[in-house]
Write a protein that holds these residues in place. Structure first.
Motif, PDB file in Angstrom:
ATOM      1  N   LYS A 319       0.812  -1.218   0.000  1.00  0.00           N
ATOM      2  CA  LYS A 319       0.000   0.000   0.000  1.00  0.00           C
ATOM      3  C   LYS A 319       0.846   1.267   0.000  1.00  0.00           C
ATOM      4  N   GLN A 320       1.923   1.301   0.779  1.00  0.00           N
ATOM      5  CA  GLN A 320       2.741   2.501   0.908  1.00  0.00           C
ATOM      6  C   GLN A 320       3.940   2.523  -0.042  1.00  0.00           C
ATOM      7  N   GLU A 321       4.120   1.481  -0.818  1.00  0.00           N
ATOM      8  CA  GLU A 321       5.268   1.422  -1.715  1.00  0.00           C
ATOM      9  C   GLU A 321       5.060   2.375  -2.900  1.00  0.00           C
ATOM     10  N   PRO A 322       6.002   3.274  -3.140  1.00  0.00           N
ATOM     11  CA  PRO A 322       5.824   4.258  -4.217  1.00  0.00           C
ATOM     12  C   PRO A 322       6.017   3.643  -5.602  1.00  0.00           C
ATOM     13  N   LEU A 323       5.490   4.310  -6.589  1.00  0.00           N
ATOM     14  CA  LEU A 323       5.707   3.902  -7.969  1.00  0.00           C
ATOM     15  C   LEU A 323       7.153   4.208  -8.361  1.00  0.00           C
ATOM     16  N   GLU A 324       7.707   3.382  -9.223  1.00  0.00           N
ATOM     17  CA  GLU A 324       9.076   3.569  -9.679  1.00  0.00           C
ATOM     18  C   GLU A 324       9.091   3.950 -11.159  1.00  0.00           C
ATOM     19  N   TRP A 325      10.272   4.283 -11.638  1.00  0.00           N
ATOM     20  CA  TRP A 325      10.422   4.727 -13.025  1.00  0.00           C
ATOM     21  C   TRP A 325       9.872   3.702 -14.013  1.00  0.00           C
ATOM     22  N   ASN A 326      10.192   2.446 -13.783  1.00  0.00           N
ATOM     23  CA  ASN A 326       9.728   1.385 -14.694  1.00  0.00           C
ATOM     24  C   ASN A 326       8.211   1.253 -14.684  1.00  0.00           C
ATOM     25  N   ASP A 327       7.571   1.588 -13.560  1.00  0.00           N
ATOM     26  CA  ASP A 327       6.110   1.555 -13.500  1.00  0.00           C
ATOM     27  C   ASP A 327       5.510   2.592 -14.452  1.00  0.00           C
ATOM     28  N   TYR A 328       6.096   3.776 -14.425  1.00  0.00           N
ATOM     29  CA  TYR A 328       5.590   4.833 -15.302  1.00  0.00           C
ATOM     30  C   TYR A 328       5.829   4.503 -16.765  1.00  0.00           C
ATOM     31  N   LYS A 329       6.894   3.796 -17.031  1.00  0.00           N
ATOM     32  CA  LYS A 329       7.207   3.434 -18.410  1.00  0.00           C
ATOM     33  C   LYS A 329       6.293   2.316 -18.925  1.00  0.00           C
ATOM     34  N   SER A 330       5.541   1.687 -18.029  1.00  0.00           N
ATOM     35  CA  SER A 330       4.652   0.586 -18.434  1.00  0.00           C
ATOM     36  C   SER A 330       3.181   0.996 -18.349  1.00  0.00           C
ATOM     37  N   MET A 331       2.885   2.248 -18.706  1.00  0.00           N
ATOM     38  CA  MET A 331       1.518   2.773 -18.687  1.00  0.00           C
ATOM     39  C   MET A 331       1.155   3.304 -20.069  1.00  0.00           C
ATOM     40  N   PRO A 332       1.002   2.449 -21.075  1.00  0.00           N
ATOM     41  CA  PRO A 332       0.743   2.935 -22.440  1.00  0.00           C
ATOM     42  C   PRO A 332      -0.576   3.696 -22.574  1.00  0.00           C
ATOM     43  N   PHE A 333      -1.633   3.214 -21.923  1.00  0.00           N
ATOM     44  CA  PHE A 333      -2.910   3.921 -22.070  1.00  0.00           C
ATOM     45  C   PHE A 333      -2.892   5.232 -21.293  1.00  0.00           C
ATOM     46  N   THR A 334      -2.193   5.252 -20.162  1.00  0.00           N
ATOM     47  CA  THR A 334      -2.060   6.503 -19.417  1.00  0.00           C
ATOM     48  C   THR A 334      -1.399   7.562 -20.283  1.00  0.00           C
ATOM     49  N   GLN A 335      -0.388   7.155 -21.067  1.00  0.00           N
ATOM     50  CA  GLN A 335       0.277   8.101 -21.956  1.00  0.00           C
ATOM     51  C   GLN A 335      -0.680   8.606 -23.022  1.00  0.00           C
ATOM     52  N   CYS A 336      -1.570   7.741 -23.501  1.00  0.00           N
ATOM     53  CA  CYS A 336      -2.591   8.172 -24.465  1.00  0.00           C
ATOM     54  C   CYS A 336      -3.505   9.226 -23.851  1.00  0.00           C
ATOM     55  N   VAL A 337      -3.876   9.037 -22.599  1.00  0.00           N
ATOM     56  CA  VAL A 337      -4.736   9.998 -21.890  1.00  0.00           C
ATOM     57  C   VAL A 337      -4.015  11.337 -21.745  1.00  0.00           C
ATOM     58  N   VAL A 338      -2.735  11.275 -21.402  1.00  0.00           N
ATOM     59  CA  VAL A 338      -1.941  12.504 -21.264  1.00  0.00           C
ATOM     60  C   VAL A 338      -1.871  13.237 -22.601  1.00  0.00           C
ATOM     61  N   ASN A 339      -1.565  12.509 -23.678  1.00  0.00           N
ATOM     62  CA  ASN A 339      -1.472  13.127 -25.004  1.00  0.00           C
ATOM     63  C   ASN A 339      -2.784  13.797 -25.412  1.00  0.00           C
ATOM     64  N   GLU A 340      -3.885  13.091 -25.177  1.00  0.00           N
ATOM     65  CA  GLU A 340      -5.177  13.624 -25.591  1.00  0.00           C
ATOM     66  C   GLU A 340      -5.592  14.811 -24.729  1.00  0.00           C
ATOM     67  N   THR A 341      -5.268  14.772 -23.443  1.00  0.00           N
ATOM     68  CA  THR A 341      -5.567  15.908 -22.567  1.00  0.00           C
ATOM     69  C   THR A 341      -4.802  17.144 -23.021  1.00  0.00           C
ATOM     70  N   LEU A 342      -3.524  16.969 -23.355  1.00  0.00           N
ATOM     71  CA  LEU A 342      -2.717  18.086 -23.839  1.00  0.00           C
ATOM     72  C   LEU A 342      -3.276  18.636 -25.153  1.00  0.00           C
ATOM     73  N   ARG A 343      -3.740  17.746 -26.018  1.00  0.00           N
ATOM     74  CA  ARG A 343      -4.270  18.192 -27.307  1.00  0.00           C
ATOM     75  C   ARG A 343      -5.553  18.983 -27.153  1.00  0.00           C
ATOM     76  N   VAL A 344      -6.480  18.448 -26.354  1.00  0.00           N
ATOM     77  CA  VAL A 344      -7.787  19.103 -26.208  1.00  0.00           C
ATOM     78  C   VAL A 344      -7.702  20.353 -25.333  1.00  0.00           C
ATOM     79  N   ALA A 345      -6.925  20.268 -24.265  1.00  0.00           N
ATOM     80  CA  ALA A 345      -6.859  21.385 -23.312  1.00  0.00           C
ATOM     81  C   ALA A 345      -6.067  22.562 -23.865  1.00  0.00           C
ATOM     82  N   ASN A 346      -4.954  22.272 -24.550  1.00  0.00           N
ATOM     83  CA  ASN A 346      -4.149  23.355 -25.136  1.00  0.00           C
ATOM     84  C   ASN A 346      -3.814  24.452 -24.136  1.00  0.00           C
TER      85      ASN A 346
END
Length: 404
Positions: A319-346
């Motif tokens: 529960k208290q263990e933080p996310l690591e670099w490799n965890d963030y690198k294994s989030m392909p759909f999260t990256q899609c959400v980030v890209n689309e948010t940046l595109r729409v929000a501008n």
């Protein structure tokens, strides 16, 4: 009586000057074939229409109406200057690729006065390159992995633990991003001083898109006063840290890099630099975070898929263990959400530049000295470039192009 005479003379002078200005501009426009458009009212131009649009939930009409009437490149008059707007991707690319050759940074007085003359946003030439290089050196993967992610995890947990049933998300996002930025820039943990500084920043940012005349704009006058307080507070920090650095006491942050640099930056240059970076980290990131939640709430299928991706990662950790670099690198759909948010929000709707010489493009001439605005927002929300461009669709960023 003398006072009334002075006012009359001033009004008469401004009126005559404005008429002469427009006569000269229109005379030259016949020779140069400017992009079509409207210069609006004398002096104010179309500034008030632009400001009014950007204070609504849907700022697109200012550009939409003009693109429909004049085309993707049009002339307007905002913040006291004639300006060529570009909603054309090829023209925008041309403007950005010719930075320092045909175009130079140039922002409205309401922004440049508040950021300071030494802001990275306004720097030119070799100094801009050195400052940009220094900034990017703090964005490499090792620093993000070893320092930034740790601070993000700690600050987010700290704030979430303090939340009650009712949360004002935008306000909380602003607090988190500001505290994180202050930590990375100056190594300060959240305290009364950082919160006091943040409240002044709110006033500074409110003055960005106003008419830069303190006499007529209460918002701009407050912003100038707040900017002075921010600069004074940061100056004290810089002077203290310079003493500590000279005595051999060092910290691993942006301020230390500025103090230790071979360029010999002055206190004023460092303060202006910090002011701009705090603005960048405070307003943009917090707004993106808030809008991501809004878009996901309105798109339940995307929210479910995002949650599934995160649950799979969390299931492998305590529960208290933080996310690591490799965890963030294994989030392909999260990256899609980030890209689309940046595109729409501008959040960065575009960039201002100034023509360094007469420039011919797309059959038009941008006169030397004129300001141009390359609109990213208009391109990102154009149906010719993205299917259903104004709909939030993170799947468009997946490899399967049939989903576009």
């Amino acid at each position: 009586m003398a006072g009334l005479t002075l006012v009359y003379d001033l009004v008469l002078y401004i009126s005559i000057s404005t008429v002469i200005f427009f006569i000269i501009k229109r005379s030259r426009s016949r020779r140069l074939r400017l992009p079509p458009g409207s210069l609006g009212l004398p002096f104010l131009g179309e500034t008030l229409q632009l400001i009014a649009a950007y204070k609504t939930e849907n700022p697109e009409p200012f550009i939409d109406v003009r693109v429909k009437r004049f085309g993707s490149i049009f002339t307007t008059h905002i913040f006291g200057e004639p300006t060529v707007f570009s909603a054309d991707p090829e023209t925008n690319r041309f403007i950005l690729q010719n930075e320092g050759k045909l175009f130079e940074c140039s922002y409205p007085g309401s922004i440049s006065n508040l950021l300071g003359k030494h802001s990275l946003l306004l720097m030119k030439g070799s100094l801009h390159k050195r400052m940009h290089s220094l900034t990017m050196s703090f964005a490499n993967s090792s620093i993000i992995r070893d320092h930034l992610l740790v601070d993000i995890d700690r600050l987010v947990r700290l704030h979430m633990d303090s939340w009650t049933d009712r949360v004002l998300l935008m306000e909380e996002a602003k607090k988190i991003t500001f505290e994180l930025t202050v930590k990375q820039l100056m190594s300060f943990d959240p305290n009364e001083w950082t919160e006091s500084l943040r409240k002044e920043y709110v006033l500074v940012i409110e003055g960005f898109f106003t008419v830069p005349l303190p006499i007529f704009s209460t918002t701009y006058r407050r912003a100038i006063q707040a900017r002075t307080k921010v600069a004074e507070a940061l100056s004290l920090v810089v002077r203290q840290r310079r003493k500590e650095s000279e005595s051999g006491e060092r910290k691993n942050d942006m301020l230390e890099a500025l103090l230790a640099g071979d360029d010999g930056f002055s206190d004023e240059e460092i303060v202006d630099f910090l002011v701009a970076l705090l603005v960048a980290g405070y307003e943009t990131t917090s707004t993106i975070m808030t809008l991501a939640v809004k878009f996901l709430t309105e798109t339940p299928l995307a929210l479910a898929q995002l949650k599934e991706e995160h649950d799979e990662i969390r299931a492998k950790k305590s529960k208290q263990e933080p996310l690591e670099w490799n965890d963030y690198k294994s989030m392909p759909f999260t990256q899609c959400v980030v890209n689309e948010t940046l595109r729409v929000a501008n959040i960065i709707s575009g960039v201002f530049r100034r023509a360094m010489t007469d420039i011919n493009i797309k059959g038009y001439t941008i006169p030397k000295g004129w300001r141009v605005f390359a609109s990213f927002r208009a391109v990102h929300l154009d149906h010719d470039h993205f299917k259903d461009a104004r709909s939030f669709n993170p799947w468009r960023w997946q490899v399967n192009l049939s989903l576009f």
